[in-house]
Design a protein around this motif. Sequence first.
Motif, PDB file in Angstrom:
ATOM      1  N   UNK A   1       0.835  -1.210   0.000  1.00 45.06           N
ATOM      2  CA  UNK A   1       0.000   0.000   0.000  1.00 45.06           C
ATOM      3  C   UNK A   1       0.867   1.255   0.000  1.00 45.06           C
ATOM      4  N   UNK A   2       1.891   1.261   0.831  1.00 46.02           N
ATOM      5  CA  UNK A   2       2.760   2.442   0.925  1.00 46.02           C
ATOM      6  C   UNK A   2       3.457   2.726  -0.406  1.00 46.02           C
ATOM      7  N   UNK A   3       4.047   1.701  -0.999  1.00 44.09           N
ATOM      8  CA  UNK A   3       4.803   1.901  -2.238  1.00 44.09           C
ATOM      9  C   UNK A   3       3.901   2.310  -3.405  1.00 44.09           C
ATOM     10  N   UNK A   4       2.656   1.818  -3.405  1.00 44.72           N
ATOM     11  CA  UNK A   4       1.774   2.105  -4.524  1.00 44.72           C
ATOM     12  C   UNK A   4       0.922   3.355  -4.341  1.00 44.72           C
ATOM     13  N   UNK A   5       0.722   3.790  -3.087  1.00 46.75           N
ATOM     14  CA  UNK A   5      -0.230   4.869  -2.851  1.00 46.75           C
ATOM     15  C   UNK A   5       0.321   6.086  -2.118  1.00 46.75           C
ATOM     16  N   UNK A   6       1.478   5.941  -1.492  1.00 46.28           N
ATOM     17  CA  UNK A   6       1.971   7.018  -0.631  1.00 46.28           C
ATOM     18  C   UNK A   6       3.201   7.743  -1.174  1.00 46.28           C
ATOM     19  N   UNK A   7       3.827   7.204  -2.192  1.00 46.87           N
ATOM     20  CA  UNK A   7       5.010   7.840  -2.773  1.00 46.87           C
ATOM     21  C   UNK A   7       4.917   7.738  -4.299  1.00 46.87           C
ATOM     22  N   UNK A   8       5.593   8.626  -5.032  1.00 37.39           N
ATOM     23  CA  UNK A   8       5.594   8.523  -6.492  1.00 37.39           C
ATOM     24  C   UNK A   8       6.412   7.319  -6.950  1.00 37.39           C
ATOM     25  N   UNK A   9       6.132   6.778  -8.136  1.00 41.23           N
ATOM     26  CA  UNK A   9       6.816   5.570  -8.610  1.00 41.23           C
ATOM     27  C   UNK A   9       8.334   5.670  -8.591  1.00 41.23           C
ATOM     28  N   UNK A  10       8.868   6.851  -8.915  1.00 39.07           N
ATOM     29  CA  UNK A  10      10.329   6.978  -8.974  1.00 39.07           C
ATOM     30  C   UNK A  10      10.991   6.906  -7.608  1.00 39.07           C
ATOM     31  N   UNK A  11      10.201   7.030  -6.531  1.00 33.48           N
ATOM     32  CA  UNK A  11      10.752   6.969  -5.179  1.00 33.48           C
ATOM     33  C   UNK A  11      10.791   5.539  -4.624  1.00 33.48           C
ATOM     34  N   UNK A  12      10.210   4.578  -5.299  1.00 30.00           N
ATOM     35  CA  UNK A  12      10.143   3.217  -4.770  1.00 30.00           C
ATOM     36  C   UNK A  12      11.525   2.622  -4.537  1.00 30.00           C
ATOM     37  N   UNK A  13      12.486   2.981  -5.382  1.00 26.98           N
ATOM     38  CA  UNK A  13      13.842   2.440  -5.235  1.00 26.98           C
ATOM     39  C   UNK A  13      14.597   3.098  -4.086  1.00 26.98           C
ATOM     40  N   UNK A  14      14.006   4.095  -3.454  1.00 27.89           N
ATOM     41  CA  UNK A  14      14.666   4.818  -2.368  1.00 27.89           C
ATOM     42  C   UNK A  14      14.158   4.415  -0.986  1.00 27.89           C
ATOM     43  N   UNK A  15      13.525   3.227  -0.904  1.00 30.23           N
ATOM     44  CA  UNK A  15      13.044   2.779   0.396  1.00 30.23           C
ATOM     45  C   UNK A  15      13.538   1.374   0.723  1.00 30.23           C
ATOM     46  N   UNK A  16      14.076   1.251   1.936  1.00 27.33           N
ATOM     47  CA  UNK A  16      14.484  -0.034   2.480  1.00 27.33           C
ATOM     48  C   UNK A  16      13.405  -0.489   3.459  1.00 27.33           C
ATOM     49  N   UNK A  17      12.884  -1.675   3.232  1.00 28.46           N
ATOM     50  CA  UNK A  17      11.838  -2.233   4.081  1.00 28.46           C
ATOM     51  C   UNK A  17      12.508  -3.077   5.162  1.00 28.46           C
ATOM     52  N   UNK A  18      12.067  -2.914   6.402  1.00 32.37           N
ATOM     53  CA  UNK A  18      12.808  -3.473   7.524  1.00 32.37           C
ATOM     54  C   UNK A  18      11.843  -3.988   8.603  1.00 32.37           C
ATOM     55  N   UNK A  19      11.878  -5.283   8.904  1.00 34.97           N
ATOM     56  CA  UNK A  19      11.163  -5.837  10.055  1.00 34.97           C
ATOM     57  C   UNK A  19      11.755  -7.204  10.394  1.00 34.97           C
ATOM     58  N   UNK A  20      11.346  -7.771  11.528  1.00 33.72           N
ATOM     59  CA  UNK A  20      11.957  -9.001  12.029  1.00 33.72           C
ATOM     60  C   UNK A  20      10.970 -10.166  12.015  1.00 33.72           C
ATOM     61  N   UNK A  21      11.528 -11.367  11.833  1.00 35.70           N
ATOM     62  CA  UNK A  21      10.748 -12.603  11.829  1.00 35.70           C
ATOM     63  C   UNK A  21      11.595 -13.730  12.403  1.00 35.70           C
ATOM     64  N   UNK A  22      10.934 -14.704  12.998  1.00 31.08           N
ATOM     65  CA  UNK A  22      11.641 -15.919  13.393  1.00 31.08           C
ATOM     66  C   UNK A  22      11.604 -16.908  12.227  1.00 31.08           C
ATOM     67  N   UNK A  23      12.765 -17.527  11.959  1.00 30.09           N
ATOM     68  CA  UNK A  23      12.846 -18.500  10.876  1.00 30.09           C
ATOM     69  C   UNK A  23      13.494 -19.786  11.387  1.00 30.09           C
ATOM     70  N   UNK A  24      13.057 -20.883  10.821  1.00 29.30           N
ATOM     71  CA  UNK A  24      13.598 -22.187  11.193  1.00 29.30           C
ATOM     72  C   UNK A  24      14.938 -22.402  10.497  1.00 29.30           C
ATOM     73  N   UNK A  25      15.972 -22.662  11.271  1.00 27.35           N
ATOM     74  CA  UNK A  25      17.310 -22.850  10.703  1.00 27.35           C
ATOM     75  C   UNK A  25      17.588 -24.333  10.489  1.00 27.35           C
ATOM     76  N   UNK A  26      18.807 -24.642  10.051  1.00 26.89           N
ATOM     77  CA  UNK A  26      19.124 -25.996   9.604  1.00 26.89           C
ATOM     78  C   UNK A  26      18.989 -27.056  10.687  1.00 26.89           C
ATOM     79  N   UNK A  27      19.174 -26.694  11.966  1.00 27.52           N
ATOM     80  CA  UNK A  27      19.053 -27.693  13.038  1.00 27.52           C
ATOM     81  C   UNK A  27      17.629 -27.844  13.551  1.00 27.52           C
TER      82      UNK A  27
END
Length: 265
Positions: A100-126
Motif C-alpha cells: 500500500x505504501x509503495x503504490x499509494x503514498x510515494x511517487x513511482x520513482x521513489x520506490x527504489x529509495x526505500x528499504x523495508x525493515x522488520x523481524x521474523x523468526x525463521x527455522x534454521x538448519x538444526x
Amino acid sequence: MKSNSEVVVDIWKSHHNYLAKRSVELKEFNIVDYLANLFCPGPYYYYIIDSPTLTLDLVSDSVGTLLGIEPEDFSLEKLVNAMHRDDLDFFMRCEDVVAHFLKNCIPPEQMVNYKINYCLRERISDGSYRLFLMQTLTLKTTEEGALLKVFGTHTDISHITTVNNHRLSLIGLNGAPSYLELDVFDDHLFDDFVPYTYQPSELSFTKRELEVIQWMAKGLSTGAIATELNISIQTVFTHRKNILRKSGVKNTSELIAMCIRKGYI
C-alpha cells in the motif's frame, strides 16, 4: 484451503499494478552496494526476486548453511514455510502495508529509495528458530511503478536480541523521509489503507495470547491480566485486539465459546 505462500501472493496481487506482468533481463550491478545498505552484523543470506514470475534470479550459497536449503531449491514457498507460524500474521500484514505504501503514498520513482525493515523468526538448519532481520530494496520498476526486481537479505540477529518488536520501518534512502517503528495493526496507520482479508489455514495464537485468553476465560479485567502476567495494560489491550482479529469473532463471549470448542481452554 490456500497455503500461506499462496495467501501472500494473493496479497501482492490484490494491489493493482504492484507486480509487473513481464520480466526483464537483470543487467550487471554491484551487489556490494546493496549489501552495504542492508548489512547487519550476523550470518545472513540474500536473494533477488523476479516480481512478475515470483521466482528467484539469484540466491546466496549461505541459505544452505543457515536454513539447510540448497540455493537451487530455495523458493518463495520455502521461505514462507521456514517462518515461525506465530509470525505469519505479522509478516502478511507487513507485506500488505508495504505494498500500500509503495503504490499509494510515494511517487513511482521513489520506490527504489526505500528499504523495508522488520523481524521474523525463521527455522534454521538444526530445526530451531532464530530471529532474523528481514530487509528488502526495490532494484527496478516499470515506469508506472510496478515491481520488477527486489533484493532481499535476512540477517540472524539472535545474538543481539531474541525479542521481536513486531514493528515495520520504511527507511528512506537518498534523502527520502523515513517512517519508523510502525504498528502494522494500528487501525489508523494510513487513512486510506484497507487491510487484505483472508481466512487463515489455522488459528495461530502465540503463547502469550493463549495466556491472555485463559485469564479472560476466568473473567479477569485487562488491568488484572496485566498484573498477573507482569506486562503493561496497553500490551494486554493489544493482545486482546489481535486475538479477536485472528479469531474472527465479535466479542469476548464468542471468543471464549470458540476456544472451548477448539480445546484452547
